[in-house]
Design a protein around this motif. Sequence first.
Motif, mmCIF file in Angstrom:
data_model
loop_
_atom_site.group_PDB
_atom_site.id
_atom_site.type_symbol
_atom_site.label_atom_id
_atom_site.label_comp_id
_atom_site.label_asym_id
_atom_site.label_seq_id
_atom_site.Cartn_x
_atom_site.Cartn_y
_atom_site.Cartn_z
ATOM 1 N N LEU A 20 -112.647 29.202 -30.301
ATOM 2 C CA LEU A 20 -113.337 27.921 -30.374
ATOM 3 C C LEU A 20 -114.662 27.964 -29.627
ATOM 4 N N LEU A 24 -118.275 27.204 -31.265
ATOM 5 C CA LEU A 24 -119.137 26.149 -30.731
ATOM 6 C C LEU A 24 -120.457 26.719 -30.220
ATOM 7 N N TYR A 33 -125.590 21.282 -33.579
ATOM 8 C CA TYR A 33 -125.555 20.248 -32.551
ATOM 9 C C TYR A 33 -126.889 20.298 -31.817
ATOM 10 N N LEU A 39 -120.264 15.935 -27.582
ATOM 11 C CA LEU A 39 -119.190 16.678 -28.223
ATOM 12 C C LEU A 39 -117.880 15.939 -27.966
ATOM 13 N N LEU A 44 -113.699 17.165 -32.680
ATOM 14 C CA LEU A 44 -113.688 18.625 -32.784
ATOM 15 C C LEU A 44 -112.299 19.138 -33.152
ATOM 16 N N GLN A 47 -111.943 18.630 -36.764
ATOM 17 C CA GLN A 47 -112.841 19.522 -37.500
ATOM 18 C C GLN A 47 -112.313 20.951 -37.552
ATOM 19 N N TYR A 48 -111.815 21.435 -36.417
ATOM 20 C CA TYR A 48 -111.328 22.811 -36.354
ATOM 21 C C TYR A 48 -109.812 22.915 -36.544
ATOM 22 N N ARG A 52 -106.113 19.234 -29.059
ATOM 23 C CA ARG A 52 -107.226 18.989 -28.135
ATOM 24 C C ARG A 52 -107.203 19.914 -26.926
ATOM 25 N N ILE A 55 -109.534 22.822 -27.298
ATOM 26 C CA ILE A 55 -110.878 22.249 -27.347
ATOM 27 C C ILE A 55 -111.371 21.985 -25.926
#
Length: 232
Positions: A20, A24, A33, A39, A44, A47-48, A52, A55
Motif C-alpha cells: 500500500l 500511495l 494526489y 488522504l 482508501l 479504493q484498494y 483500514r 492503510i
Amino acid sequence: MGESLLNESPGGRIPQAQRLRDLLEDAIVEGHYAPGDRLDPEALARQYQCSRTPIREALTQLAASGMVKVAPKRGTFVARLGVTELVERFEVMAELEGMCGRLAARRITDKTLTALQGAQADCRQCMLEEDVNGYYYKNGEFHRLIYEASQNTFLAQEARRLHAMLKPYRRLQLHARHRLESSWCEHERIVTALTTGDADTAQRELKDHVLLQGERFNDLVASMQHLGQTRA
C-alpha cells in the motif's frame, strides 16, 4: 487507479502495508494526489479493497518518510516535494552518501563487505530479469549496508531518513531506459572502491550515483509524466 490487494502473498499486515505504501508513493509522485490533498483512510480502504489497518500502517510509514503530514484532529495530507525541493534534497543526499562512502572505505568490516557483495549480486539478478521493483528493494539494502559500514551512527541515521523521503523518486528513476544497467555498473565501481579502501573514489562514485542532474533529472521528470499518463 484502484487496485485490489487480495492477491498479495499471504501473511499478514506488514507485506500488505508495504504494498500500500508503494502504491500511495507512486500515486503522490505521479500527481494523482496533489499537495495539500487529504488522504481519507476509509476512502482508501474502499479504493484498494482492504481493511483500514494496513492503510493506517502505510500512512504512518509515509509520515515518517515526509511524504505526508499528519495534522492533529484534521487528518493526513499530502506533502509532495516541488522540483526545487526535490533537487535540493538530492544534493544533500549525494553529499551524505559520499561521506558514508569515504568512511566506509576505511571502516567496512569483512562481514559487511560480504553482505554488500551479496546485495550487489541480488541487484544483478534483478537487472538481468528486468525486475524494477525487485531491484529497487535490493538497491535499498545495498545503500543501507554502506550507511552501516560508515560506523557513524548519526550520519547513518540522517542518510536513512533522507533516503526514505526520496524513495518514491529514486524508484521512478529506475524506470528510465537502461537505468538498471547503469545503476548496477555504478554499484560495481562503488564496491571496488570499498574493497580496495579507496576513500576518494568511493566518495566520488557515491555522490555521482545519487546526484540528480542533467539527463538523469530529465529522465526522472519524463518517467513521472509517463507513469502519470499511464495510470490516468
